[in-house]
Design a protein around this motif. Structure first.
Motif, PDB file in Angstrom:
ATOM      1  N   SER A  20       0.811  -1.213   0.000  1.00  0.00           N
ATOM      2  CA  SER A  20       0.000   0.000   0.000  1.00  0.00           C
ATOM      3  C   SER A  20       0.847   1.267   0.000  1.00  0.00           C
ATOM      4  CB  SER A  20      -0.889   0.021   1.236  1.00  0.00           C
ATOM      5  OG  SER A  20      -0.117   0.295   2.384  1.00  0.00           O
ATOM      6  N   THR A  21       2.119   1.177   0.361  1.00  0.00           N
ATOM      7  CA  THR A  21       2.908   2.399   0.487  1.00  0.00           C
ATOM      8  C   THR A  21       3.564   2.813  -0.828  1.00  0.00           C
ATOM      9  OG1 THR A  21       4.867   1.193   1.140  1.00  0.00           O
ATOM     10  CG2 THR A  21       3.435   1.985   2.904  1.00  0.00           C
ATOM     11  N   TYR A  22       3.414   2.048  -1.877  1.00  0.00           N
ATOM     12  CA  TYR A  22       4.075   2.421  -3.124  1.00  0.00           C
ATOM     13  C   TYR A  22       3.536   3.731  -3.692  1.00  0.00           C
ATOM     14  CZ  TYR A  22       5.201   2.790  -7.978  1.00  0.00           C
ATOM     15  OH  TYR A  22       5.605   3.298  -9.174  1.00  0.00           O
ATOM     16  N   ALA A  23       2.304   4.025  -3.376  1.00  0.00           N
ATOM     17  CA  ALA A  23       1.571   5.052  -4.116  1.00  0.00           C
ATOM     18  C   ALA A  23       2.171   6.456  -4.077  1.00  0.00           C
ATOM     19  CB  ALA A  23       0.140   5.110  -3.600  1.00  0.00           C
ATOM     20  N   HIS A  24       2.986   6.791  -3.091  1.00  0.00           N
ATOM     21  CA  HIS A  24       3.513   8.157  -2.977  1.00  0.00           C
ATOM     22  C   HIS A  24       2.373   9.165  -2.926  1.00  0.00           C
ATOM     23  CE1 HIS A  24       7.348   6.283  -3.314  1.00  0.00           C
ATOM     24  NE2 HIS A  24       7.046   5.771  -4.468  1.00  0.00           N
ATOM     25  N   SER A  25       2.615  10.411  -3.278  1.00  0.00           N
ATOM     26  CA  SER A  25       1.554  11.404  -3.095  1.00  0.00           C
ATOM     27  C   SER A  25       1.598  12.497  -4.149  1.00  0.00           C
ATOM     28  CB  SER A  25       1.678  12.078  -1.715  1.00  0.00           C
ATOM     29  OG  SER A  25       1.480  11.145  -0.687  1.00  0.00           O
ATOM     30  N   GLY A 113       0.232   5.795   3.510  1.00  0.00           N
ATOM     31  CA  GLY A 113       1.102   5.066   4.422  1.00  0.00           C
ATOM     32  C   GLY A 113       2.316   5.855   4.882  1.00  0.00           C
ATOM     33  N   HIS A 114       2.620   6.974   4.240  1.00  0.00           N
ATOM     34  CA  HIS A 114       3.805   7.753   4.630  1.00  0.00           C
ATOM     35  C   HIS A 114       3.657   8.348   6.020  1.00  0.00           C
ATOM     36  CE1 HIS A 114       3.782   7.675   0.203  1.00  0.00           C
ATOM     37  NE2 HIS A 114       5.041   7.393   0.379  1.00  0.00           N
ATOM     38  N   VAL A 115       2.420   8.579   6.431  1.00  0.00           N
ATOM     39  CA  VAL A 115       2.161   9.054   7.795  1.00  0.00           C
ATOM     40  C   VAL A 115       1.860   7.876   8.725  1.00  0.00           C
ATOM     41  CG1 VAL A 115       0.481  10.306   9.225  1.00  0.00           C
ATOM     42  CG2 VAL A 115       1.357  11.341   7.108  1.00  0.00           C
ATOM     43  N   ASN A 229       9.262  17.647   0.242  1.00  0.00           N
ATOM     44  CA  ASN A 229      10.637  17.172   0.454  1.00  0.00           C
ATOM     45  C   ASN A 229      10.621  16.062   1.492  1.00  0.00           C
ATOM     46  OD1 ASN A 229      13.451  17.064   0.288  1.00  0.00           O
ATOM     47  ND2 ASN A 229      13.669  18.445   2.040  1.00  0.00           N
ATOM     48  N   TRP A 230      11.058  14.865   1.110  1.00  0.00           N
ATOM     49  CA  TRP A 230      10.946  13.669   1.955  1.00  0.00           C
ATOM     50  C   TRP A 230      12.270  12.897   1.919  1.00  0.00           C
ATOM     51  CZ3 TRP A 230       9.156   8.255   0.770  1.00  0.00           C
ATOM     52  CH2 TRP A 230       8.653   7.604   1.907  1.00  0.00           C
ATOM     53  N   PRO A 231      13.300  13.502   2.478  1.00  0.00           N
ATOM     54  CA  PRO A 231      14.634  12.887   2.348  1.00  0.00           C
ATOM     55  C   PRO A 231      14.839  11.732   3.317  1.00  0.00           C
ATOM     56  CG  PRO A 231      14.761  14.864   3.683  1.00  0.00           C
ATOM     57  CD  PRO A 231      13.325  14.756   3.235  1.00  0.00           C
TER      58      PRO A 231
HETATM   59 CU   LIG Z   1       5.719   6.803  -1.343  1.00  0.00          CU
END
Ligand SMILES: [Cu+2]
Length: 339
Positions: A20-25, A113-115, A229-231
Protein backbone atom coordinates in the motif's frame (compact mmCIF):
# COMPACT_ATOMS: atom_id res chain seq x y z
CA UNK A 1 -4.28 -20.56 17.00
CA UNK A 2 -0.77 -21.98 16.59
CA UNK A 3 2.29 -19.76 16.50
CA UNK A 4 3.14 -20.76 12.94
CA UNK A 5 -0.33 -19.91 11.77
CA UNK A 6 -0.16 -16.53 13.51
CA UNK A 7 3.20 -15.76 11.91
CA UNK A 8 1.82 -16.54 8.48
CA UNK A 9 -1.04 -14.15 9.00
CA UNK A 10 1.34 -11.48 10.21
CA UNK A 11 3.45 -11.85 7.05
CA UNK A 12 0.38 -11.49 4.88
CA UNK A 13 -0.58 -8.38 6.79
CA UNK A 14 2.92 -6.92 6.42
CA UNK A 15 2.94 -7.67 2.70
CA UNK A 16 -0.36 -5.82 2.35
CA UNK A 17 0.95 -2.87 4.32
CA UNK A 18 4.09 -2.63 2.18
CA UNK A 19 2.15 -2.89 -1.05
CA UNK A 20 0.00 0.00 0.00
CA UNK A 21 2.91 2.40 0.49
CA UNK A 22 4.08 2.42 -3.12
CA UNK A 23 1.57 5.05 -4.12
CA UNK A 24 3.51 8.16 -2.98
CA UNK A 25 1.55 11.40 -3.09
CA UNK A 26 0.28 14.20 -5.26
CA UNK A 27 -2.39 16.87 -4.84
CA UNK A 28 -5.71 15.14 -5.52
CA UNK A 29 -8.04 18.08 -5.11
CA UNK A 30 -8.22 21.78 -4.25
CA UNK A 31 -11.05 23.27 -2.18
CA UNK A 32 -11.86 26.81 -1.11
CA UNK A 33 -12.04 27.21 2.68
CA UNK A 34 -14.79 29.47 4.03
CA UNK A 35 -14.25 31.83 6.96
CA UNK A 36 -15.54 29.15 9.40
CA UNK A 37 -12.90 26.67 8.24
CA UNK A 38 -15.30 24.58 6.10
CA UNK A 39 -14.72 23.67 2.46
CA UNK A 40 -17.18 25.36 0.09
CA UNK A 41 -17.96 25.22 -3.61
CA UNK A 42 -16.77 22.71 -6.18
CA UNK A 43 -13.38 21.00 -6.18
CA UNK A 44 -10.56 22.03 -8.48
CA UNK A 45 -7.82 19.81 -9.86
CA UNK A 46 -4.16 20.03 -10.83
CA UNK A 47 -2.95 20.31 -14.42
CA UNK A 48 -3.34 17.12 -16.46
CA UNK A 49 -5.19 15.35 -13.68
CA UNK A 50 -5.98 11.65 -14.05
CA UNK A 51 -8.66 10.61 -11.52
CA UNK A 52 -8.31 7.26 -9.79
CA UNK A 53 -11.63 6.26 -11.38
CA UNK A 54 -10.15 6.70 -14.89
CA UNK A 55 -9.31 3.40 -16.64
CA UNK A 56 -6.02 5.03 -17.67
CA UNK A 57 -5.10 5.74 -14.06
CA UNK A 58 -1.94 4.39 -12.51
CA UNK A 59 0.38 5.99 -9.97
CA UNK A 60 2.74 6.76 -12.84
CA UNK A 61 0.10 9.05 -14.32
CA UNK A 62 0.38 11.42 -11.37
CA UNK A 63 3.60 10.76 -9.42
CA UNK A 64 6.58 13.02 -10.12
CA UNK A 65 9.77 11.98 -8.37
CA UNK A 66 12.83 14.20 -7.99
CA UNK A 67 15.68 13.58 -8.44
CA UNK A 68 14.58 11.36 -11.34
CA UNK A 69 15.18 7.61 -10.90
CA UNK A 70 18.87 6.79 -11.30
CA UNK A 71 20.11 10.25 -10.27
CA UNK A 72 21.48 10.90 -6.77
CA UNK A 73 20.86 14.65 -6.64
CA UNK A 74 18.57 17.24 -8.10
CA UNK A 75 20.40 19.34 -10.67
CA UNK A 76 19.76 22.70 -12.32
CA UNK A 77 18.17 21.06 -15.37
CA UNK A 78 15.46 19.18 -13.44
CA UNK A 79 11.98 20.47 -14.20
CA UNK A 80 9.77 21.39 -11.27
CA UNK A 81 6.66 19.94 -12.95
CA UNK A 82 6.11 16.51 -14.47
CA UNK A 83 5.76 16.50 -18.23
CA UNK A 84 1.95 16.40 -18.16
CA UNK A 85 1.88 19.44 -15.84
CA UNK A 86 4.25 21.89 -17.55
CA UNK A 87 1.52 23.68 -19.50
CA UNK A 88 -1.63 25.25 -18.07
CA UNK A 89 -3.82 22.42 -19.36
CA UNK A 90 -6.70 20.75 -17.50
CA UNK A 91 -8.03 17.27 -18.23
CA UNK A 92 -11.62 16.86 -19.41
CA UNK A 93 -13.85 16.74 -16.34
CA UNK A 94 -11.14 17.95 -13.93
CA UNK A 95 -11.39 21.74 -14.03
CA UNK A 96 -9.40 24.39 -12.19
CA UNK A 97 -10.46 25.66 -8.82
CA UNK A 98 -12.31 28.98 -8.88
CA UNK A 99 -11.29 31.26 -6.02
CA UNK A 100 -11.04 34.95 -5.31
CA UNK A 101 -7.89 36.85 -4.43
CA UNK A 102 -7.05 36.28 -0.79
CA UNK A 103 -9.10 33.07 -0.60
CA UNK A 104 -7.95 30.28 1.69
CA UNK A 105 -7.44 27.01 -0.16
CA UNK A 106 -6.86 23.41 0.91
CA UNK A 107 -4.50 21.33 -1.22
CA UNK A 108 -5.60 17.77 -0.40
CA UNK A 109 -3.47 14.65 -0.80
CA UNK A 110 -3.40 11.03 0.33
CA UNK A 111 -0.73 9.96 2.76
CA UNK A 112 -0.61 6.42 1.33
CA UNK A 113 1.10 5.07 4.42
CA UNK A 114 3.81 7.75 4.63
CA UNK A 115 2.16 9.05 7.79
CA UNK A 116 0.45 5.96 9.19
CA UNK A 117 3.12 3.33 8.44
CA UNK A 118 6.42 5.10 9.15
CA UNK A 119 8.21 1.80 9.88
CA UNK A 120 8.14 0.89 6.19
CA UNK A 121 10.81 3.51 5.38
CA UNK A 122 13.86 4.03 7.58
CA UNK A 123 15.41 7.45 8.21
CA UNK A 124 12.51 9.62 7.13
CA UNK A 125 11.70 12.88 8.99
CA UNK A 126 9.30 12.77 11.95
CA UNK A 127 7.00 15.29 10.28
CA UNK A 128 6.97 12.93 7.23
CA UNK A 129 8.73 15.62 5.27
CA UNK A 130 8.00 19.26 4.58
CA UNK A 131 5.65 20.68 1.99
CA UNK A 132 6.54 24.01 0.37
CA UNK A 133 3.80 25.78 -1.56
CA UNK A 134 4.95 28.45 -4.03
CA UNK A 135 2.79 30.83 -6.02
CA UNK A 136 3.28 32.89 -9.15
CA UNK A 137 1.30 34.80 -11.75
CA UNK A 138 4.19 34.33 -14.16
CA UNK A 139 5.08 30.62 -14.40
CA UNK A 140 7.46 29.14 -16.96
CA UNK A 141 6.65 26.03 -18.97
CA UNK A 142 10.05 24.60 -18.19
CA UNK A 143 10.27 25.90 -14.63
CA UNK A 144 13.35 24.44 -12.92
CA UNK A 145 13.01 23.11 -9.39
CA UNK A 146 16.20 24.78 -8.21
CA UNK A 147 15.08 28.21 -9.51
CA UNK A 148 12.11 28.05 -7.12
CA UNK A 149 12.67 25.59 -4.28
CA UNK A 150 14.24 27.31 -1.25
CA UNK A 151 14.92 30.30 -3.53
CA UNK A 152 11.58 32.11 -3.76
CA UNK A 153 10.67 33.58 -0.37
CA UNK A 154 7.68 35.06 1.43
CA UNK A 155 8.58 38.58 0.36
CA UNK A 156 8.91 37.69 -3.30
CA UNK A 157 12.49 38.93 -3.39
CA UNK A 158 14.10 35.49 -3.87
CA UNK A 159 15.74 34.37 -7.11
CA UNK A 160 14.30 36.01 -10.20
CA UNK A 161 11.46 37.48 -8.13
CA UNK A 162 8.66 35.91 -10.20
CA UNK A 163 7.01 34.17 -7.27
CA UNK A 164 6.54 33.75 -3.54
CA UNK A 165 6.68 31.10 -0.87
CA UNK A 166 3.04 30.92 0.28
CA UNK A 167 3.44 28.29 3.01
CA UNK A 168 5.73 25.73 4.55
CA UNK A 169 3.81 22.85 6.16
CA UNK A 170 4.48 19.50 7.79
CA UNK A 171 3.46 16.71 5.42
CA UNK A 172 1.69 15.09 8.39
CA UNK A 173 -1.14 17.49 9.21
CA UNK A 174 -1.64 15.54 12.49
CA UNK A 175 -5.09 14.29 11.48
CA UNK A 176 -4.86 12.42 8.20
CA UNK A 177 -4.76 8.68 7.77
CA UNK A 178 -5.19 5.82 5.38
CA UNK A 179 -7.37 3.05 6.79
CA UNK A 180 -4.93 0.24 7.61
CA UNK A 181 -3.93 -1.98 10.51
CA UNK A 182 -1.08 0.23 11.77
CA UNK A 183 -1.26 1.75 15.26
CA UNK A 184 -1.23 5.36 14.04
CA UNK A 185 -4.10 4.72 11.67
CA UNK A 186 -6.07 2.78 14.29
CA UNK A 187 -5.68 5.63 16.78
CA UNK A 188 -6.59 8.34 14.28
CA UNK A 189 -9.58 6.38 12.95
CA UNK A 190 -11.00 6.72 16.45
CA UNK A 191 -9.89 10.25 17.20
CA UNK A 192 -10.76 11.70 13.78
CA UNK A 193 -13.68 9.55 12.72
CA UNK A 194 -15.86 10.59 9.81
CA UNK A 195 -18.42 9.08 7.49
CA UNK A 196 -17.02 7.62 4.28
CA UNK A 197 -17.41 9.98 1.33
CA UNK A 198 -17.05 9.62 -2.42
CA UNK A 199 -13.58 11.12 -2.55
CA UNK A 200 -11.85 9.72 0.52
CA UNK A 201 -13.79 6.55 1.27
CA UNK A 202 -12.86 5.71 4.85
CA UNK A 203 -9.48 7.46 4.65
CA UNK A 204 -8.93 11.01 5.85
CA UNK A 205 -6.86 12.96 3.34
CA UNK A 206 -4.03 15.29 4.37
CA UNK A 207 -3.97 19.01 3.64
CA UNK A 208 -1.66 21.87 2.92
CA UNK A 209 -3.82 24.93 3.65
CA UNK A 210 -2.70 28.20 2.08
CA UNK A 211 -4.11 31.57 1.05
CA UNK A 212 -3.90 33.21 -2.35
CA UNK A 213 -2.28 36.65 -2.22
CA UNK A 214 -4.76 39.51 -1.82
CA UNK A 215 -3.15 41.06 -4.85
CA UNK A 216 -3.86 38.20 -7.30
CA UNK A 217 -5.67 39.70 -10.30
CA UNK A 218 -9.21 38.59 -11.10
CA UNK A 219 -9.73 36.97 -14.45
CA UNK A 220 -6.28 35.41 -14.53
CA UNK A 221 -4.92 32.03 -13.46
CA UNK A 222 -2.66 31.89 -10.44
CA UNK A 223 -0.12 29.07 -10.42
CA UNK A 224 0.70 26.94 -7.38
CA UNK A 225 3.67 24.60 -6.99
CA UNK A 226 3.35 21.95 -4.26
CA UNK A 227 6.77 20.55 -3.36
CA UNK A 228 7.12 17.72 -0.85
CA UNK A 229 10.64 17.17 0.45
CA UNK A 230 10.95 13.67 1.95
CA UNK A 231 14.63 12.89 2.35
CA UNK A 232 16.28 9.86 3.94
CA UNK A 233 18.80 10.89 6.60
CA UNK A 234 22.43 9.81 6.23
CA UNK A 235 23.39 6.80 8.34
CA UNK A 236 19.85 5.64 9.08
CA UNK A 237 19.62 2.94 6.42
CA UNK A 238 22.68 0.67 5.95
CA UNK A 239 21.84 0.50 2.24
CA UNK A 240 21.92 4.31 1.99
CA UNK A 241 24.96 5.44 4.04
CA UNK A 242 24.79 8.95 2.57
CA UNK A 243 21.04 9.20 2.82
CA UNK A 244 18.86 10.02 -0.16
CA UNK A 245 17.18 13.02 -1.74
CA UNK A 246 13.53 12.31 -2.45
CA UNK A 247 10.94 14.88 -3.49
CA UNK A 248 7.55 14.91 -5.18
CA UNK A 249 5.71 17.82 -6.79
CA UNK A 250 2.32 18.79 -8.17
CA UNK A 251 1.75 21.82 -10.41
CA UNK A 252 -1.65 23.48 -10.66
CA UNK A 253 -3.51 26.68 -11.47
CA UNK A 254 -6.41 28.45 -9.83
CA UNK A 255 -8.80 30.73 -11.74
CA UNK A 256 -8.90 33.95 -9.78
CA UNK A 257 -12.49 35.18 -9.87
CA UNK A 258 -14.30 38.14 -8.41
CA UNK A 259 -16.39 36.40 -5.77
CA UNK A 260 -16.64 38.12 -2.46
CA UNK A 261 -18.01 34.99 -0.73
CA UNK A 262 -14.79 33.03 -1.17
CA UNK A 263 -12.69 35.96 0.06
CA UNK A 264 -11.24 35.33 3.50
CA UNK A 265 -13.23 37.42 5.93
CA UNK A 266 -11.42 39.34 8.65
CA UNK A 267 -14.02 37.83 10.97
CA UNK A 268 -12.83 34.32 10.18
CA UNK A 269 -13.33 31.93 13.05
CA UNK A 270 -12.87 28.19 12.98
CA UNK A 271 -16.08 26.30 13.69
CA UNK A 272 -15.41 23.47 16.11
CA UNK A 273 -17.12 20.08 15.76
CA UNK A 274 -17.60 20.34 12.01
CA UNK A 275 -17.59 17.27 9.75
CA UNK A 276 -14.05 16.17 8.95
CA UNK A 277 -15.14 15.43 5.39
CA UNK A 278 -15.03 19.16 4.65
CA UNK A 279 -12.93 20.70 7.41
CA UNK A 280 -9.63 22.52 7.06
CA UNK A 281 -6.84 21.93 9.60
CA UNK A 282 -7.31 24.22 12.65
CA UNK A 283 -3.65 25.18 13.19
CA UNK A 284 -3.05 25.80 9.50
CA UNK A 285 -6.26 27.84 9.31
CA UNK A 286 -5.01 29.84 12.27
CA UNK A 287 -1.67 30.46 10.57
CA UNK A 288 -3.42 31.72 7.44
CA UNK A 289 -5.83 33.85 9.35
CA UNK A 290 -3.31 35.09 11.89
CA UNK A 291 -1.23 36.55 9.09
CA UNK A 292 -4.24 38.24 7.52
CA UNK A 293 -5.73 40.00 10.51
CA UNK A 294 -4.12 41.10 13.74
CA UNK A 295 -5.85 40.07 16.95
CA UNK A 296 -7.81 37.25 15.39
CA UNK A 297 -6.63 34.51 17.72
CA UNK A 298 -9.63 32.79 19.18
CA UNK A 299 -9.60 29.78 16.89
CA UNK A 300 -10.22 27.52 19.86
CA UNK A 301 -13.28 29.40 21.08
CA UNK A 302 -16.29 27.12 20.79
CA UNK A 303 -18.74 29.74 22.05
CA UNK A 304 -18.59 31.66 18.80
CA UNK A 305 -20.80 30.30 16.04
CA UNK A 306 -20.39 31.48 12.46
CA UNK A 307 -23.26 31.29 9.97
CA UNK A 308 -23.30 28.22 7.76
CA UNK A 309 -21.58 28.80 4.41
CA UNK A 310 -24.04 29.92 1.75
CA UNK A 311 -22.71 27.37 -0.72
CA UNK A 312 -22.12 24.02 1.00
CA UNK A 313 -19.57 21.57 -0.34
CA UNK A 314 -21.11 18.97 -2.60
CA UNK A 315 -21.55 15.71 -0.73
CA UNK A 316 -22.28 12.93 -3.19
CA UNK A 317 -24.50 9.97 -2.24
CA UNK A 318 -22.97 7.30 -0.04
CA UNK A 319 -23.90 4.59 -2.53
CA UNK A 320 -20.90 5.47 -4.70
CA UNK A 321 -18.35 4.67 -2.00
CA UNK A 322 -15.97 1.91 -3.04
CA UNK A 323 -14.42 -0.28 -0.39
CA UNK A 324 -11.11 -1.54 -1.72
CA UNK A 325 -10.14 -5.16 -1.42
CA UNK A 326 -6.98 -4.02 0.34
CA UNK A 327 -8.87 -2.66 3.32
CA UNK A 328 -11.12 -5.68 3.40
CA UNK A 329 -8.12 -8.02 3.41
CA UNK A 330 -6.45 -6.26 6.31
CA UNK A 331 -9.59 -6.42 8.38
CA UNK A 332 -10.03 -10.13 7.73
CA UNK A 333 -6.40 -10.87 8.62
CA UNK A 334 -6.63 -8.87 11.81
CA UNK A 335 -9.81 -10.50 12.96
CA UNK A 336 -8.48 -13.98 12.29
CA UNK A 337 -5.15 -13.16 13.89
CA UNK A 338 -6.68 -11.96 17.14
CA UNK A 339 -9.07 -14.91 17.41
CU1 LIG B 1 5.72 6.80 -1.34
Amino acid sequence: MSGVHGMGLRLILLALLFTSTYAHSWVEQLMVIASNGTFVGSPGYPRGFVPRSDPAFSDDAMVYLLPPAGKASVTSTDNLCRETQRKKVQSEGSPRLQASAGAAIALRYQENGHVSLPETQIGKPNNRGTVYVYGTTNPKENEKLLDVYKVWNEDGTGGDGRGVLLAKRDYDDKRCYQVNGGQISQRRQTEFSHGADQYMGGDLWCQSDIALPDTASSGKPYTLYWVWNWPTAAGADPNLPNGKEEMYTTCMDVDVVDHSDSRMSTKAKYLQDQSLNSASIPDQFKQIFGSKSAGSGGVSSSAFVTPAPSQPATVPPMATVTVTSFVTSVKIVRETGSA
